[in-house]
Motif scaffolding. Structure first.
Motif, short mmCIF file in Angstrom:
data_model
loop_
_atom_site.label_atom_id
_atom_site.label_comp_id
_atom_site.label_asym_id
_atom_site.label_seq_id
_atom_site.Cartn_x
_atom_site.Cartn_y
_atom_site.Cartn_z
N PRO A 123 19.70 -28.87 -25.98
CA PRO A 123 19.95 -28.37 -24.62
C PRO A 123 19.51 -26.92 -24.41
N ASN A 124 19.47 -26.10 -25.46
CA ASN A 124 19.05 -24.71 -25.30
C ASN A 124 17.53 -24.55 -25.28
N GLY A 125 16.80 -25.67 -25.38
CA GLY A 125 15.34 -25.62 -25.27
C GLY A 125 14.60 -25.68 -26.59
N LEU A 126 15.28 -25.59 -27.72
CA LEU A 126 14.60 -25.64 -29.01
C LEU A 126 13.97 -27.02 -29.22
N GLU A 127 12.68 -27.06 -29.48
CA GLU A 127 12.01 -28.30 -29.85
C GLU A 127 12.26 -28.58 -31.33
N VAL A 128 12.42 -29.85 -31.66
CA VAL A 128 12.64 -30.25 -33.04
C VAL A 128 11.68 -31.39 -33.37
N ILE A 129 10.97 -31.26 -34.49
CA ILE A 129 10.08 -32.31 -34.98
C ILE A 129 10.56 -32.72 -36.37
N LEU A 130 10.87 -33.99 -36.55
CA LEU A 130 11.36 -34.51 -37.83
C LEU A 130 10.38 -35.55 -38.35
N SER A 131 9.99 -35.42 -39.62
CA SER A 131 9.08 -36.38 -40.23
C SER A 131 9.53 -36.62 -41.68
N VAL A 132 9.95 -37.84 -41.95
CA VAL A 132 10.46 -38.19 -43.28
C VAL A 132 9.29 -38.52 -44.20
N ASP A 133 9.29 -37.92 -45.38
CA ASP A 133 8.27 -38.16 -46.41
C ASP A 133 8.97 -38.05 -47.76
N LYS A 134 9.18 -39.18 -48.40
CA LYS A 134 10.02 -39.22 -49.60
C LYS A 134 9.23 -39.23 -50.90
N LYS A 135 7.97 -38.79 -50.85
CA LYS A 135 7.18 -38.78 -52.09
C LYS A 135 7.79 -37.87 -53.14
N LEU A 136 8.33 -36.72 -52.72
CA LEU A 136 8.95 -35.77 -53.64
C LEU A 136 10.30 -35.34 -53.08
N PRO A 137 11.24 -34.92 -53.92
CA PRO A 137 12.58 -34.52 -53.45
C PRO A 137 12.60 -33.09 -52.91
N VAL A 138 11.73 -32.81 -51.96
CA VAL A 138 11.66 -31.49 -51.35
C VAL A 138 11.56 -31.65 -49.84
N VAL A 139 11.90 -30.57 -49.13
CA VAL A 139 11.84 -30.55 -47.66
C VAL A 139 11.20 -29.25 -47.21
N ALA A 140 10.26 -29.36 -46.29
CA ALA A 140 9.63 -28.19 -45.69
C ALA A 140 10.34 -27.87 -44.38
N VAL A 141 10.71 -26.62 -44.22
CA VAL A 141 11.28 -26.12 -42.96
C VAL A 141 10.27 -25.14 -42.38
N ASN A 142 9.86 -25.38 -41.16
CA ASN A 142 8.76 -24.63 -40.57
C ASN A 142 9.11 -24.32 -39.12
N VAL A 143 9.15 -23.04 -38.77
CA VAL A 143 9.50 -22.61 -37.41
C VAL A 143 8.30 -21.91 -36.80
N TRP A 144 7.89 -22.38 -35.64
CA TRP A 144 6.84 -21.70 -34.86
C TRP A 144 7.48 -21.08 -33.62
N TYR A 145 7.25 -19.78 -33.46
CA TYR A 145 7.55 -19.11 -32.19
C TYR A 145 6.23 -19.03 -31.42
N HIS A 146 6.27 -19.45 -30.17
CA HIS A 146 5.04 -19.54 -29.38
C HIS A 146 4.70 -18.18 -28.79
N VAL A 147 4.46 -17.24 -29.70
CA VAL A 147 4.12 -15.88 -29.31
C VAL A 147 3.23 -15.29 -30.39
N GLY A 148 2.20 -14.60 -29.95
CA GLY A 148 1.31 -13.90 -30.87
C GLY A 148 0.76 -12.66 -30.21
N ALA A 149 -0.30 -12.12 -30.77
CA ALA A 149 -0.88 -10.90 -30.20
C ALA A 149 -1.36 -11.10 -28.77
N TYR A 150 -1.70 -12.34 -28.40
CA TYR A 150 -2.12 -12.65 -27.03
C TYR A 150 -1.07 -12.25 -26.00
N HIS A 151 0.20 -12.31 -26.38
CA HIS A 151 1.29 -12.13 -25.45
C HIS A 151 1.76 -10.68 -25.33
#
Length: 473
Positions: free
Chosen positions: A49-77
Motif C-alpha cells: 500500500p505504501n507504493g513499494l514494488e516487490v518482485i519474488l522469484s523462487v530458485d532452489k538450486k542453492l540454499p541462498v537468497v539474493a536481496v536486491n533494492v533498486w531506487y529509481h533515482v540516479g545522476a539524471y535526477h
C-alpha cells in the motif's frame, strides 16, 4: 561507480522531439525463436500500500537468497549545482540508520555469510544488493528496511563530511589522476551540454560535493528514497508465503509518499563535429576517442549498435583490431562499445596509439573502416558472432541469483526500463533482427562524421596542436 578543454566548432541543440516518457519505449519485439521461451524467469510482482514494488522469484538450486533494492533515482535526477547526490547516497546508505550502529551494516551481513554485497549508481538508478544464506533472509530484509525508512535519524554532519571526503578521493582516483580521466570528462560534457541531466558525472563535481550540506542531502533523500520510488527483488531459495509476511513486517509500515516524477527532457543532438585537443599528463600514449549520441537502451537501433561494436573491436578478427593493431601496427589497443542508457546512449570508439603514432593518423584509419561499414555493412558471420556473445553473456549472468548482473539484478533492470521483469527472451530477440543492411544504415545515419565528439588526448611531448587551438569542420 562508473558504466565513464578547448571546446571548438560546436553546434549543439536540443531537438524538437517530444519529451521522454517515464519509461523509454522498447524496440518492438520480434517473434521468439523456438526454445527461447525456456528463458522465462518465473516471478510474482505486487505492490505494498505504501507504493513499494516487490518482485519474488523462487530458485532452489542453492540454499541462498539474493536481496536486491533498486531506487529509481540516479545522476539524471539531480539538479544543476547539486550533482553527485545519488552517488553520495550510495555511500551514506552503508553508514548506519536508526537501529543500526555506525559502519556496521556490512559487518552484520558478513557475519551471517553474505556475499555479493555492494551498491552501485548510474545515471538512471541506484541499487543495493547482497546474497545471504536462506536462513538469514530476515536479517537482510531488516537491514534494507531500516535504512530505507530511518536513515535520516542517524545522519549527521560528521558522517556527511566523512563520506564527502571518500567520494572526493574516489573522484580524484577515477577522473582527475586517472589516465585520460579529465579529458574524457570534457568530451562527455560536450556530448551533453547543460541543461541536459546527463551533463554531470555520476560521481559529481568537486564544487558541488563541497557545496552539499546536510539539509541538501536530507531533502534529496526525502524526495527520492521513498518506498514508492523503490523496488525490492528477492530471488533464491525461500518460502513464498513466509517471505511475503516478512516483507510486510519490515516494509509495510514505512510511510507512503507520492512517487516523484522523472524529469522530462528532449534528446540532445550534435549538428556539427566537436574537436577537443587535451593535454594528457598521466598516460604516456596518445588516445583517440570518438563518440556519437545514439538511441536509448532497448530502443530501435540500440541492439544494432551493440552488434556493430562487437564487429569493430571484439576479438583479433574484428575490423578495427585487425587493421590498427595487427596489420598496420598503429595502435596499442582498440575498443568500441554502446553505452546504453535510459534517456540517450553513447557509442564510443577508443584507440590508444603506439609510440610515435599521431591521433590524426588513427582518426583517418578509423574513418576508413567506418566508411567501409557505411558502404557495405558487415557480414552475417559477424552478426552471428555478436549474437552468440550476447546470448552467452546474458545466460552466464543468470546462473547466479545475486550480485551485479545476476538474476535479481536482471529482473530489476527490465522492470525499471520496460515495466516487465521477465524480458530476457525479448531482449535477446532484438539481436535476431539485426541485419547487414540495418548495420549499414545505422553507421550512415547515426555514426555520421558531422555529428560526433572527437577527443585527442595527447601527452605534452606529442601534442599536435596548441591547447587553445580552434578547429572547424
Amino acid at each position: 561507480m562508473f558504466r565513464m578543454k578547448a571546446l571548438v566548432a560546436a553546434a549543439l541543440v536540443f531537438s524538437g522531439a517530444p519529451a521522454l516518457a517515464q519509461t523509454p519505449t522498447p524496440q518492438e519485439a520480434k517473434p521468439l525463436e523456438p526454445g527461447r521461451e525456456a528463458l522465462a524467469i518465473p516471478y510474482e510482482k505486487y505492490a505494498l500500500p505504501n507504493g513499494l514494488e516487490v518482485i519474488l522469484s523462487v530458485d532452489k538450486k542453492l540454499p541462498v537468497v539474493a536481496v536486491n533494492v533498486w531506487y529509481h533515482v540516479g545522476a539524471y535526477h539531480e539538479q544543476p549545482g547539486r550533482t553527485g547526490f545519488a552517488h553520495l547516497f550510495e555511500h551514506m546508505m552503508f553508514q548506519g540508520s536508526r537501529n543500526v550502529a555506525d559502519d556496521v551494516h556490512i559487518a552484520l551481513l558478513e557475519k551471517v555469510g553474505a556475499t555479493d554485497l555492494n551498491g552501485t549508481t548510474s545515471f538512471d538508478r541506484t541499487n543495493y544488493f547482497e546474497t545471504v544464506p536462506s536462513n538469514h533472509l530476515e536479517t537482510a530484509l531488516w537491514l534494507e528496511s531500516d535504512r530505507m525508512g530511518f536513515l535520516l535519524d542517524a545522519l549527521s554532519p560528521q558522517k556527511l563530511e566523512t563520506q564527502r571526503e571518500v567520494v572526493k578521493n574516489e573522484r580524484r582516483e577515477s577522473i582527475e589522476t586517472a589516465p585520460y580521466g579529465a579529458a574524457r570528462e570534457q568530451a562527455w560534457h560536450a556530448l551533453f551540454p547543460l541543461p541536459h541531466p546527463y551533463h554531470g558525472d555520476v560521481i559529481g563535481s568537486m564544487k558541488d560535493l563541497n557545496a552539499a550540506d546536510v539539509d541538501d542531502v536530507k531533502g534529496f533523500f526525502r524526495q527520492w528514497y521513498a518506498p514508492s520510488n523503490a523496488t525490492l527483488a528477492i530471488v533464491g531459495d525461500f518460502d513464498l508465503a513466509k517471505t511475503k509476511a516478512l516483507v510486510e513486517k519490515y516494509f509495510g509500515s514505512l510511510p507512503s509518499h507520492p512517487r516523484p516524477q522523472r524529469p522530462e527532457v528532449a534528446p540532445v543532438s550534435l549538428t556539427a563535429p566537436v574537436v577537443l585537443r587535451e593535454e594528457e599528463r598521466v598516460a604516456r600514449l596518445p588516445l583517440l576517442s570518438i563518440q556519437w549520441l545514439t538511441p536509448a537502451y532497448l530502443e530501435e537501433g540500440d541492439a544494432t549498435a551493440d552488434v556493430l561494436a562487437t564487429a569493430l573491436s571484439t576479438g583479433k578478427a574484428s575490423r578495427l583490431y585487425r587493421r590498427l593493431v595487427l596489420d598496420k601496427e598503429l595502435a596499442q589497443s582498440v575498443s568500441a562499445m554502446q553505452q546504453s542508457q535510459g534517456a540517450q546512449s553513447v557509442f564510443t570508439v577508443d584507440v590508444v596509439a603506439r609510440p610515435g603514432v599521431s591521433t590524426d593518423t588513427l582518426l583517418q584509419e578509423v574513418d576508413a573502416v567506418l566508411d567501409e561499414v557505411r558502404q557495405q555493412g558487415i557480414t552475417p558471420e559477424e552478426i552471428a558472432r555478436a549474437r552468440t556473445r550476447y546470448d552467452t553473456r546474458t545466460l552466464a549472468g543468470l546462473q547466479s541469483v545475486g550480485g551485479f548482473g545476476g538474476k535479481a539484478d536482471v529482473l530489476q533492470s527490465y522492470n525499471h526500463f520496460v515495466g516487465e521483469p521477465n524480458y530476457v527472451a525479448q531482449d535477446l530477440a532484438r539481436y535476431e533482427s539485426v541485419t547487414p543492411e540495418a548495420v549499414k544504415q545505422f553507421a550512415r545515419d547515426t555514426l555520421r562524421p558531422g555529428a560526433r565528439v572527437i577527443l585527442h588526448a595527447v601527452p605534452p611531448a606529442r601534442r599536435q596542436a596548441p591547447l587553445d587551438s580552434k578547429e572547424r569542420h
